[in-house]
Write a protein that holds these residues in place. Sequence first.
Motif, mmCIF file in Angstrom:
data_model
loop_
_atom_site.group_PDB
_atom_site.id
_atom_site.type_symbol
_atom_site.label_atom_id
_atom_site.label_comp_id
_atom_site.label_asym_id
_atom_site.label_seq_id
_atom_site.Cartn_x
_atom_site.Cartn_y
_atom_site.Cartn_z
ATOM 1 N N ARG A 258 110.558 62.002 -10.241
ATOM 2 C CA ARG A 258 109.802 61.029 -9.435
ATOM 3 C C ARG A 258 110.482 60.796 -8.091
ATOM 4 O O ARG A 258 109.825 60.761 -7.044
ATOM 5 C CB ARG A 258 109.672 59.698 -10.182
ATOM 6 C CG ARG A 258 108.777 59.751 -11.406
ATOM 7 C CD ARG A 258 108.536 58.356 -11.970
ATOM 8 N NE ARG A 258 108.186 58.427 -13.386
ATOM 9 C CZ ARG A 258 109.035 58.225 -14.382
ATOM 10 N NH1 ARG A 258 110.299 57.904 -14.130
ATOM 11 N NH2 ARG A 258 108.629 58.319 -15.631
ATOM 12 N N THR B 72 111.601 66.482 -19.474
ATOM 13 C CA THR B 72 112.108 65.542 -20.475
ATOM 14 C C THR B 72 112.211 64.139 -19.885
ATOM 15 O O THR B 72 112.129 63.946 -18.661
ATOM 16 C CB THR B 72 113.495 65.978 -20.959
ATOM 17 O OG1 THR B 72 114.416 65.901 -19.854
ATOM 18 C CG2 THR B 72 113.460 67.409 -21.492
ATOM 19 N N GLU B 73 112.409 63.153 -20.767
ATOM 20 C CA GLU B 73 112.560 61.767 -20.293
ATOM 21 C C GLU B 73 113.785 61.635 -19.393
ATOM 22 O O GLU B 73 113.790 60.842 -18.455
ATOM 23 C CB GLU B 73 112.670 60.817 -21.493
ATOM 24 C CG GLU B 73 111.366 60.616 -22.238
ATOM 25 C CD GLU B 73 110.267 60.070 -21.336
ATOM 26 O OE1 GLU B 73 110.545 59.189 -20.490
ATOM 27 O OE2 GLU B 73 109.126 60.544 -21.459
ATOM 28 N N ALA B 74 114.839 62.388 -19.678
ATOM 29 C CA ALA B 74 116.041 62.317 -18.833
ATOM 30 C C ALA B 74 115.777 62.862 -17.439
ATOM 31 O O ALA B 74 116.379 62.411 -16.453
ATOM 32 C CB ALA B 74 117.177 63.105 -19.498
ATOM 33 N N ARG C 283 105.085 65.935 -17.071
ATOM 34 C CA ARG C 283 105.217 65.827 -18.534
ATOM 35 C C ARG C 283 104.488 66.993 -19.206
ATOM 36 O O ARG C 283 104.963 67.558 -20.199
ATOM 37 C CB ARG C 283 104.653 64.489 -19.023
ATOM 38 C CG ARG C 283 105.511 63.292 -18.637
ATOM 39 C CD ARG C 283 104.962 62.007 -19.225
ATOM 40 N NE ARG C 283 105.598 60.844 -18.632
ATOM 41 C CZ ARG C 283 106.802 60.373 -18.963
ATOM 42 N NH1 ARG C 283 107.499 61.003 -19.910
ATOM 43 N NH2 ARG C 283 107.295 59.312 -18.367
ATOM 44 N N ASP D 254 103.586 61.944 -12.918
ATOM 45 C CA ASP D 254 103.985 61.758 -14.322
ATOM 46 C C ASP D 254 103.218 62.672 -15.275
ATOM 47 O O ASP D 254 103.838 63.431 -16.037
ATOM 48 C CB ASP D 254 103.825 60.294 -14.722
ATOM 49 C CG ASP D 254 105.059 59.474 -14.353
ATOM 50 O OD1 ASP D 254 105.706 59.814 -13.344
ATOM 51 O OD2 ASP D 254 105.361 58.504 -15.071
ATOM 52 N N MET E 287 112.668 62.900 -15.854
ATOM 53 C CA MET E 287 111.541 62.286 -15.147
ATOM 54 C C MET E 287 111.932 61.333 -14.021
ATOM 55 O O MET E 287 111.304 61.347 -12.963
ATOM 56 C CB MET E 287 110.610 61.576 -16.143
ATOM 57 C CG MET E 287 109.671 62.515 -16.889
ATOM 58 S SD MET E 287 108.692 63.589 -15.806
ATOM 59 C CE MET E 287 107.780 62.386 -14.831
ATOM 60 N N PRO E 288 112.956 60.468 -14.186
ATOM 61 C CA PRO E 288 113.306 59.602 -13.045
ATOM 62 C C PRO E 288 113.689 60.403 -11.805
ATOM 63 O O PRO E 288 113.324 60.043 -10.677
ATOM 64 C CB PRO E 288 114.495 58.791 -13.578
ATOM 65 C CG PRO E 288 114.352 58.816 -15.061
ATOM 66 C CD PRO E 288 113.758 60.154 -15.382
#
Length: 484
Positions: free
Chosen positions: A136, A128-130, A123, A119, A132-133
């Motif tokens: 991971r 971006t937040e879109a 970052r 993470d 990151m999943p």
Amino acid sequence: MAATRSARDLTQGPVFRHILRMVLPMSLGIVAMMLVGVVDAYWVGRLGTAQQAAVQFVFPVSMLVMSVAIGLGAGAVSVVARAAGRGDHGRTRRVATDAVTLSFIVVAIVAALGVALIDPLFRALGATEAMMPFVREYMVIWFAGIVFMVGPMVAGNILRALGDAVIPSLIMVAAAVINMILDPILIFGWGPVPRMEVQGAALATLIANLSVFVMAMAIIIWREKLIDFSFPGWSELLWNWREIARIGVPAAGSNTIGPLANTAVFAAAAGFGEPAVAGLGVGMRVEALAIIPLFALSGSIGPITGQNGGAGLTHRVREAFAKSFLFCLGWGLFVAVVMALLSPLLAPAFLPGEDGQAMARAYWLIAPFAVAGYGVAMAASAGFNGLGRPLLGVAVNLFRGLALVAPLAWLGALWGGATGVIWGLFAANMISGLVIAAVVLRLCPLTAVDGRARRASPPASPLSAGSGAPPAPASHSAPDGDKP
């Protein structure tokens, strides 16, 4: 087995034949591995933009891990090749074993740190937040499986150090084929296999690497009998690890100089707009495919210089460098002519705009005529690693990348605009090739050296009594002067 190893002895027979015998199969392996990236990108791209961006975002981190693997591999090649060149089969087994052990330990540490830092690391890189999943999902599996990625690379380098170029290349091809077959099955879920999307892409890579990891370890344990399960004592173990790291750490750092120099080239072109950057990028990528044999040469010359340097055959080391440089010149000129002739057809195939096409055509008409200089730098650096002289390899790459490529690309941009960047790169490769070849062949010491001397090892434990390993010499250091 002794007869087989004798047939792969790089200290006997024509040097250029050994170069070709090593380069040809390795070129095939590199092509196969490059195709994996293309196939991965194709299938993941069908999932969506965020998924594609997430997987491509992994590239800088994967290159960092690959630098660690390249360093470990270079260290393994150097110590194993020099021991093999001396005809010390017991020590060859010992250093091969310790190289594999060290790679497992280092990669396990990298994997643990990587999983813990996914993470904050991504970052910080700008994910971006879109994204990151998906990052991971991909990276947890990828980090968990890197031991199976690096293990075959180190084992393959050990086999190359002993003169076997075919089996390591077949291992690379097998990994690529398994990965490409599994990609659509695991990503989209064919038959009873569930749809796993981005996780499927990572799992395909893990399974492919695990398969060839088992294959590679079986070969070096049972076919080559290169793993010595005895404990050599902490003194010898730590000395061997230091010697591998003495080569591997500079080699890993040296491997990052070229990408840094290319970053400066792109930065110089960026001032002339997106078409200039796009055309330059396409030009360099297509050229990279055309010079795969030069990359293969850089992975092949270390075993040759290492074995002959370890045997004290300095004249064969010099011949290996000279004929490698001639190979770079011949292949580079062949590539230059072909790309110049094909440039009118290649440019519109990759680029929609006329400005970008013009930049790519200019690149293929200019830069490849000096790409032999890049090959000379790669071969010289890898050859010095094989001799146990990694700082000379670092100096070669610093001279080409930071002293010539970066500043001349910017000077070219100032004097000649976007095309001037290409002329700057041309001049850097031309100058570096001529200077490096002259210095290596006329001024540099070409003997093999080890690190600082170590005390004689105690007698081998009973577990290794059947290995026929002679007692380790008090010192493996070699003189710095030339030997005929």
